[in-house]
Design a protein around this motif. Structure first.
Motif, PDB file in Angstrom:
ATOM      1  N   THR A   4      86.540  34.886  33.371  1.00 31.61           N
ATOM      2  CA  THR A   4      85.582  35.222  34.423  1.00 31.61           C
ATOM      3  C   THR A   4      84.163  35.107  33.866  1.00 31.61           C
ATOM      4  N   PRO A   5      83.170  35.011  34.749  1.00 37.50           N
ATOM      5  CA  PRO A   5      81.783  34.960  34.281  1.00 37.50           C
ATOM      6  C   PRO A   5      81.352  36.232  33.547  1.00 37.50           C
ATOM      7  N   ASP A   6      82.082  37.327  33.746  1.00 43.65           N
ATOM      8  CA  ASP A   6      81.807  38.579  33.033  1.00 43.65           C
ATOM      9  C   ASP A   6      82.260  38.526  31.575  1.00 43.65           C
ATOM     10  N   THR A  23      88.238  38.534  25.274  1.00 44.11           N
ATOM     11  CA  THR A  23      86.886  38.456  25.829  1.00 44.11           C
ATOM     12  C   THR A  23      86.175  37.242  25.253  1.00 44.11           C
ATOM     13  N   VAL A  24      85.235  36.737  26.026  1.00 48.55           N
ATOM     14  CA  VAL A  24      84.379  35.654  25.564  1.00 48.55           C
ATOM     15  C   VAL A  24      82.932  36.122  25.717  1.00 48.55           C
ATOM     16  N   THR A  25      82.090  35.601  24.865  1.00 47.12           N
ATOM     17  CA  THR A  25      80.671  35.930  24.951  1.00 47.12           C
ATOM     18  C   THR A  25      80.051  35.138  26.107  1.00 47.12           C
ATOM     19  N   PRO A  26      78.877  35.550  26.565  1.00 43.60           N
ATOM     20  CA  PRO A  26      78.200  34.758  27.597  1.00 43.60           C
ATOM     21  C   PRO A  26      77.990  33.306  27.157  1.00 43.60           C
ATOM     22  N   LEU A  27      77.683  33.096  25.882  1.00 43.25           N
ATOM     23  CA  LEU A  27      77.494  31.736  25.373  1.00 43.25           C
ATOM     24  C   LEU A  27      78.795  30.943  25.433  1.00 43.25           C
ATOM     25  N   TYR A  65      81.308  31.413  27.495  1.00 43.90           N
ATOM     26  CA  TYR A  65      81.580  31.122  28.902  1.00 43.90           C
ATOM     27  C   TYR A  65      80.729  29.949  29.372  1.00 43.90           C
ATOM     28  N   ARG A  66      79.427  29.972  29.056  1.00 41.69           N
ATOM     29  CA  ARG A  66      78.541  28.877  29.485  1.00 41.69           C
ATOM     30  C   ARG A  66      78.969  27.549  28.876  1.00 41.69           C
ATOM     31  N   ARG A  67      79.369  27.553  27.609  1.00 44.84           N
ATOM     32  CA  ARG A  67      79.845  26.312  26.963  1.00 44.84           C
ATOM     33  C   ARG A  67      81.131  25.810  27.614  1.00 44.84           C
ATOM     34  N   PHE A  68      82.033  26.710  27.897  1.00 45.89           N
ATOM     35  CA  PHE A  68      83.299  26.369  28.548  1.00 45.89           C
ATOM     36  C   PHE A  68      83.019  25.747  29.915  1.00 45.89           C
ATOM     37  N   ARG A  69      82.198  26.426  30.707  1.00 42.35           N
ATOM     38  CA  ARG A  69      81.838  25.932  32.042  1.00 42.35           C
ATOM     39  C   ARG A  69      81.137  24.578  31.957  1.00 42.35           C
ATOM     40  N   ALA A  70      80.194  24.424  31.038  1.00 41.60           N
ATOM     41  CA  ALA A  70      79.444  23.170  30.891  1.00 41.60           C
ATOM     42  C   ALA A  70      80.340  22.032  30.393  1.00 41.60           C
ATOM     43  N   ALA A  71      81.245  22.329  29.480  1.00 43.60           N
ATOM     44  CA  ALA A  71      82.135  21.283  28.953  1.00 43.60           C
ATOM     45  C   ALA A  71      83.025  20.726  30.058  1.00 43.60           C
ATOM     46  N   LEU A  72      83.446  21.581  30.978  1.00 42.28           N
ATOM     47  CA  LEU A  72      84.330  21.143  32.062  1.00 42.28           C
ATOM     48  C   LEU A  72      83.577  20.585  33.267  1.00 42.28           C
ATOM     49  N   MET A 122      86.994  26.598  21.474  1.00 35.69           N
ATOM     50  CA  MET A 122      85.802  26.967  22.233  1.00 35.69           C
ATOM     51  C   MET A 122      85.864  28.435  22.674  1.00 35.69           C
ATOM     52  N   LEU A 123      87.057  28.879  23.093  1.00 35.31           N
ATOM     53  CA  LEU A 123      87.232  30.256  23.578  1.00 35.31           C
ATOM     54  C   LEU A 123      87.715  31.207  22.483  1.00 35.31           C
ATOM     55  N   ASP A 124      87.848  30.696  21.264  1.00 42.00           N
ATOM     56  CA  ASP A 124      88.291  31.494  20.114  1.00 42.00           C
ATOM     57  C   ASP A 124      89.679  32.100  20.333  1.00 42.00           C
TER      58      ASP A 124
END
Length: 170
Positions: A54-56, A76-80, A82-89, A156-158
């Motif tokens: 989730t974006p959270d 959990t993922v950090t905001p960074l 999440y943004r990398r995951f979203r941008a990569a896709l 990417m998501l560790d």
């Protein structure tokens, strides 16, 4: 039915409800897409699992076969991240509310069998989900970046240690 049997059945139902509750993420409070990613089985020991982020920054992985986690596991993922995951896709995302399939005979000419299928789904609020279905046996040169991006998702998501193939399977 005896009291002991009723108690056992009640305890089993309660434990089952707890297990089911764990497999759901809370509705995100931050605006953005919840991204679901599924790695299907192959004709071998490929890890097979589904995850959602989730974006959270809440994440949930649900293993199916050949993973290192025994059941639904939160992460959990950090905001960074999440943004990398979203941008990569983002470069592979179909038009909002549509489904795009890349499979043998559908947007693919060179195809290898027995490879895993991947599904990426973007959802936000009540909008129609957007979905990409990719049969990784598609060896067309134009999908090389998609294959590389999919391969990089666990790092990417560790969560690479969680989805590492195991000898035992599940």
């Amino acid at each position: 039915m005896g009291t002991k049997t009723i108690m056992i059945l009640a305890a089993t139902a309660l434990l089952g409800a707890c297990a089911m509750e764990q497999a759901e993420l809370e509705k995100p409070t931050m605006a953005g897409d919840t991204i679901r990613f599924s790695a299907g089985p192959c004709f071998g020991a490929c890890p097979s699992y589904s995850l959602q982020v989730t974006p959270d920054g809440s994440g949930l992985i649900e293993p199916q076969r050949f993973t290192a986690v025994p059941g639904p596991t939160r992460f959990t993922v950090t905001p960074l991240q999440y943004r990398r995951f979203r941008a990569a896709l983002a470069q592979f995302r179909p038009a909002q509310g549509t489904v795009k399939r890349i499979a043998h005979g559908e947007n693919c000419t060179r195809f290898a069998t027995d490879m895993p299928a991947y599904v990426i789904e973007w959802t936000r609020d009540e909008a129609q989900p957007t979905r990409l279905e990719f049969q990784s046996g598609c060896m067309d040169a134009g999908y090389g970046r998609l294959r590389a991006t999919i391969a990089s998702i666990p790092r990417m998501l560790d969560i690479a240690a969680m989805v590492k193939p195991t000898a035992k399977g599940k």
